[in-house]
Design a protein around this motif. Structure first.
Motif, PDB file in Angstrom:
ATOM      1  N   LEU A  59     -20.067 -30.543  28.772  1.00 60.32           N
ATOM      2  CA  LEU A  59     -21.524 -30.240  28.865  1.00 60.32           C
ATOM      3  C   LEU A  59     -21.976 -30.307  30.517  1.00 60.32           C
ATOM      4  O   LEU A  59     -21.308 -31.135  31.191  1.00 60.32           O
ATOM      5  CB  LEU A  59     -22.300 -31.237  28.036  1.00 60.32           C
ATOM      6  CG  LEU A  59     -22.163 -31.375  26.679  1.00 60.32           C
ATOM      7  CD1 LEU A  59     -23.019 -32.441  26.244  1.00 60.32           C
ATOM      8  CD2 LEU A  59     -22.665 -30.050  25.955  1.00 60.32           C
ATOM      9  N   SER A  60     -22.474 -29.409  30.871  1.00 55.73           N
ATOM     10  CA  SER A  60     -22.771 -29.148  32.555  1.00 55.73           C
ATOM     11  C   SER A  60     -24.428 -29.608  32.327  1.00 55.73           C
ATOM     12  O   SER A  60     -25.256 -29.122  31.579  1.00 55.73           O
ATOM     13  CB  SER A  60     -22.693 -27.935  32.934  1.00 55.73           C
ATOM     14  OG  SER A  60     -21.252 -27.656  32.586  1.00 55.73           O
ATOM     15  N   ASN A  61     -24.610 -30.442  33.556  1.00 52.52           N
ATOM     16  CA  ASN A  61     -26.319 -30.614  34.031  1.00 52.52           C
ATOM     17  C   ASN A  61     -26.858 -29.190  34.222  1.00 52.52           C
ATOM     18  O   ASN A  61     -26.194 -28.343  35.112  1.00 52.52           O
ATOM     19  CB  ASN A  61     -26.117 -31.317  34.783  1.00 52.52           C
ATOM     20  CG  ASN A  61     -27.588 -32.086  35.430  1.00 52.52           C
ATOM     21  OD1 ASN A  61     -28.666 -31.064  35.688  1.00 52.52           O
ATOM     22  ND2 ASN A  61     -27.951 -33.097  35.207  1.00 52.52           N
ATOM     23  N   LYS A  62     -27.888 -28.803  33.808  1.00 50.20           N
ATOM     24  CA  LYS A  62     -28.550 -27.577  34.226  1.00 50.20           C
ATOM     25  C   LYS A  62     -29.250 -27.537  35.511  1.00 50.20           C
ATOM     26  O   LYS A  62     -29.062 -26.309  36.079  1.00 50.20           O
ATOM     27  CB  LYS A  62     -29.774 -27.571  33.386  1.00 50.20           C
ATOM     28  CG  LYS A  62     -29.692 -27.049  31.623  1.00 50.20           C
ATOM     29  CD  LYS A  62     -30.824 -26.977  30.881  1.00 50.20           C
ATOM     30  CE  LYS A  62     -30.244 -26.897  29.491  1.00 50.20           C
ATOM     31  NZ  LYS A  62     -31.629 -26.789  28.573  1.00 50.20           N
ATOM     32  N   GLU A  63     -29.608 -28.735  36.096  1.00 49.41           N
ATOM     33  CA  GLU A  63     -29.929 -28.754  37.531  1.00 49.41           C
ATOM     34  C   GLU A  63     -28.809 -28.754  38.455  1.00 49.41           C
ATOM     35  O   GLU A  63     -28.676 -28.114  39.462  1.00 49.41           O
ATOM     36  CB  GLU A  63     -30.724 -29.931  37.840  1.00 49.41           C
ATOM     37  CG  GLU A  63     -32.292 -29.752  37.170  1.00 49.41           C
ATOM     38  CD  GLU A  63     -32.316 -30.182  35.973  1.00 49.41           C
ATOM     39  OE1 GLU A  63     -31.949 -30.869  35.419  1.00 49.41           O
ATOM     40  OE2 GLU A  63     -33.111 -29.404  35.203  1.00 49.41           O
ATOM     41  N   ASN A  64     -27.646 -29.123  38.118  1.00 47.76           N
ATOM     42  CA  ASN A  64     -26.651 -29.418  39.059  1.00 47.76           C
ATOM     43  C   ASN A  64     -25.327 -29.301  38.020  1.00 47.76           C
ATOM     44  O   ASN A  64     -24.563 -30.296  37.420  1.00 47.76           O
ATOM     45  CB  ASN A  64     -26.398 -31.051  39.522  1.00 47.76           C
ATOM     46  CG  ASN A  64     -25.171 -31.043  40.456  1.00 47.76           C
ATOM     47  OD1 ASN A  64     -24.440 -30.039  40.545  1.00 47.76           O
ATOM     48  ND2 ASN A  64     -25.278 -32.134  41.056  1.00 47.76           N
ATOM     49  N   PRO A  65     -24.844 -27.822  37.963  1.00 45.07           N
ATOM     50  CA  PRO A  65     -23.551 -27.473  37.082  1.00 45.07           C
ATOM     51  C   PRO A  65     -22.326 -28.266  37.361  1.00 45.07           C
ATOM     52  O   PRO A  65     -21.621 -28.299  36.453  1.00 45.07           O
ATOM     53  CB  PRO A  65     -23.639 -26.079  37.305  1.00 45.07           C
ATOM     54  CG  PRO A  65     -24.855 -25.501  37.883  1.00 45.07           C
ATOM     55  CD  PRO A  65     -25.493 -26.547  38.674  1.00 45.07           C
ATOM     56  N   GLU A  68     -20.678 -32.945  35.224  1.00 43.92           N
ATOM     57  CA  GLU A  68     -20.164 -32.496  33.776  1.00 43.92           C
ATOM     58  C   GLU A  68     -19.932 -33.854  33.065  1.00 43.92           C
ATOM     59  O   GLU A  68     -19.739 -34.617  33.586  1.00 43.92           O
ATOM     60  CB  GLU A  68     -18.837 -31.699  33.752  1.00 43.92           C
ATOM     61  CG  GLU A  68     -19.214 -30.309  34.174  1.00 43.92           C
ATOM     62  CD  GLU A  68     -17.614 -29.632  34.099  1.00 43.92           C
ATOM     63  OE1 GLU A  68     -17.745 -28.448  34.212  1.00 43.92           O
ATOM     64  OE2 GLU A  68     -16.656 -30.228  34.246  1.00 43.92           O
ATOM     65  N   LYS A  69     -20.148 -33.749  31.833  1.00 41.32           N
ATOM     66  CA  LYS A  69     -19.444 -34.631  30.977  1.00 41.32           C
ATOM     67  C   LYS A  69     -18.825 -34.209  29.555  1.00 41.32           C
ATOM     68  O   LYS A  69     -19.225 -33.264  29.308  1.00 41.32           O
ATOM     69  CB  LYS A  69     -20.652 -35.773  30.454  1.00 41.32           C
ATOM     70  CG  LYS A  69     -21.742 -35.116  29.636  1.00 41.32           C
ATOM     71  CD  LYS A  69     -22.781 -36.394  29.309  1.00 41.32           C
ATOM     72  CE  LYS A  69     -23.776 -35.708  28.484  1.00 41.32           C
ATOM     73  NZ  LYS A  69     -24.758 -36.841  28.251  1.00 41.32           N
ATOM     74  N   HIS A  70     -17.852 -35.091  29.092  1.00 43.26           N
ATOM     75  CA  HIS A  70     -16.961 -34.578  28.318  1.00 43.26           C
ATOM     76  C   HIS A  70     -17.446 -35.568  27.013  1.00 43.26           C
ATOM     77  O   HIS A  70     -17.519 -36.739  26.865  1.00 43.26           O
ATOM     78  CB  HIS A  70     -15.634 -34.880  28.288  1.00 43.26           C
ATOM     79  CG  HIS A  70     -15.060 -34.357  29.433  1.00 43.26           C
ATOM     80  ND1 HIS A  70     -14.912 -32.782  29.536  1.00 43.26           N
ATOM     81  CD2 HIS A  70     -14.843 -34.779  30.786  1.00 43.26           C
ATOM     82  CE1 HIS A  70     -14.714 -32.644  31.016  1.00 43.26           C
ATOM     83  NE2 HIS A  70     -14.475 -33.773  31.447  1.00 43.26           N
ATOM     84  N   VAL A  71     -17.957 -34.683  25.564  1.00 45.99           N
ATOM     85  CA  VAL A  71     -18.161 -35.422  24.431  1.00 45.99           C
ATOM     86  C   VAL A  71     -17.602 -34.919  23.252  1.00 45.99           C
ATOM     87  O   VAL A  71     -16.962 -33.930  23.373  1.00 45.99           O
ATOM     88  CB  VAL A  71     -19.868 -35.060  24.374  1.00 45.99           C
ATOM     89  CG1 VAL A  71     -20.934 -35.488  25.613  1.00 45.99           C
ATOM     90  CG2 VAL A  71     -20.075 -33.704  23.921  1.00 45.99           C
ATOM     91  N   VAL A  72     -17.543 -35.816  22.403  1.00 42.19           N
ATOM     92  CA  VAL A  72     -17.068 -35.436  20.910  1.00 42.19           C
ATOM     93  C   VAL A  72     -18.310 -35.650  19.906  1.00 42.19           C
ATOM     94  O   VAL A  72     -19.177 -36.505  19.945  1.00 42.19           O
ATOM     95  CB  VAL A  72     -16.082 -36.474  20.531  1.00 42.19           C
ATOM     96  CG1 VAL A  72     -15.722 -36.381  19.227  1.00 42.19           C
ATOM     97  CG2 VAL A  72     -14.913 -36.255  21.486  1.00 42.19           C
ATOM     98  N   TYR A  73     -18.492 -34.265  19.267  1.00 45.98           N
ATOM     99  CA  TYR A  73     -19.416 -34.219  18.408  1.00 45.98           C
ATOM    100  C   TYR A  73     -18.933 -34.916  17.046  1.00 45.98           C
ATOM    101  O   TYR A  73     -17.972 -34.783  16.429  1.00 45.98           O
ATOM    102  CB  TYR A  73     -19.731 -32.774  18.036  1.00 45.98           C
ATOM    103  CG  TYR A  73     -20.456 -32.017  19.219  1.00 45.98           C
ATOM    104  CD1 TYR A  73     -21.396 -32.898  19.729  1.00 45.98           C
ATOM    105  CD2 TYR A  73     -20.173 -30.837  19.687  1.00 45.98           C
ATOM    106  CE1 TYR A  73     -22.190 -32.301  20.927  1.00 45.98           C
ATOM    107  CE2 TYR A  73     -20.702 -30.092  20.632  1.00 45.98           C
ATOM    108  CZ  TYR A  73     -21.776 -30.924  21.348  1.00 45.98           C
ATOM    109  OH  TYR A  73     -22.500 -30.518  22.350  1.00 45.98           O
ATOM    110  N   ALA A  74     -19.914 -35.684  16.399  1.00 48.14           N
ATOM    111  CA  ALA A  74     -19.945 -36.254  15.003  1.00 48.14           C
ATOM    112  C   ALA A  74     -20.680 -35.798  14.093  1.00 48.14           C
ATOM    113  O   ALA A  74     -21.935 -35.869  14.254  1.00 48.14           O
ATOM    114  CB  ALA A  74     -19.695 -37.839  15.107  1.00 48.14           C
TER     115      ALA A  74
END
Length: 158
Positions: A59-65, A68-74
């Motif tokens: 996922l990227s930050n809209k204001e500062n692309p 980023e952060k890496h997530v796992v969806y549950a």
């Protein structure tokens, strides 16, 4: 015994019997339990590839692309994994049911993962609960710190 307690006991029972790991798991169990109790479901479906590796989403930050952060969806139900863009036209991605305690325990070791995003409402991706790896690690650190006795009483208290 609650479902969470049963999951914790199963994690301890399946740990290597090396004289350390089961005791360590019992020590950090309150941290895992505290976060799991904030979630609605006792198990979630995690997207995995054919090698059973969890699918990461960046996922990227809209204001500062560049942030980023890496997530796992549950997801709460198997059919809810279709809500993820990672499953579109990819037969090599499937959902696997995993107990919530195991998900949280795995989060500690998954270095590239910043957080797990738990979708709580079946059929919806609104209002998820995000559990950050750093938050969980901090709770675990608190469990691992030796308990400090309450302030010592002065010898002349009587």
């Amino acid at each position: 015994m609650t479902d969470l307690e049963a999951q914790i006991q199963l994690l301890i029972d399946n740990a290597p019997h090396d004289g350390k790991t089961p005791e360590l798991l019992a020590t950090i169990a309150p941290a895992l339990r505290a976060i799991a109790q904030k979630l609605r479901h006792s198990q979630y479906y995690i997207l995995q590839n054919l090698q059973e590796r969890w699918i990461l989403t960046t996922l990227s930050n809209k204001e500062n692309p560049k942030l980023e952060k890496h997530v796992v969806y549950a997801f709460p139900r198997l059919q809810d994994i279709s809500l993820s863009s990672s499953t579109e036209r990819n037969p090599q991605v499937a959902g696997k049911a995993i107990p919530v305690i195991n998900i949280l325990f795995q989060l500690v070791a998954l270095e590239p993962v910043d957080s797990i995003v738990f979708f709580e409402t079946p059929g919806r991706t609104s209002n998820p609960i995000e559990v950050q790896r750093t938050e969980l690690k901090n709770l675990i650190k608190q469990c691992l710190q030796p308990q400090k006795p309450n302030q010592e009483l002065p010898p002349n208290i009587a």
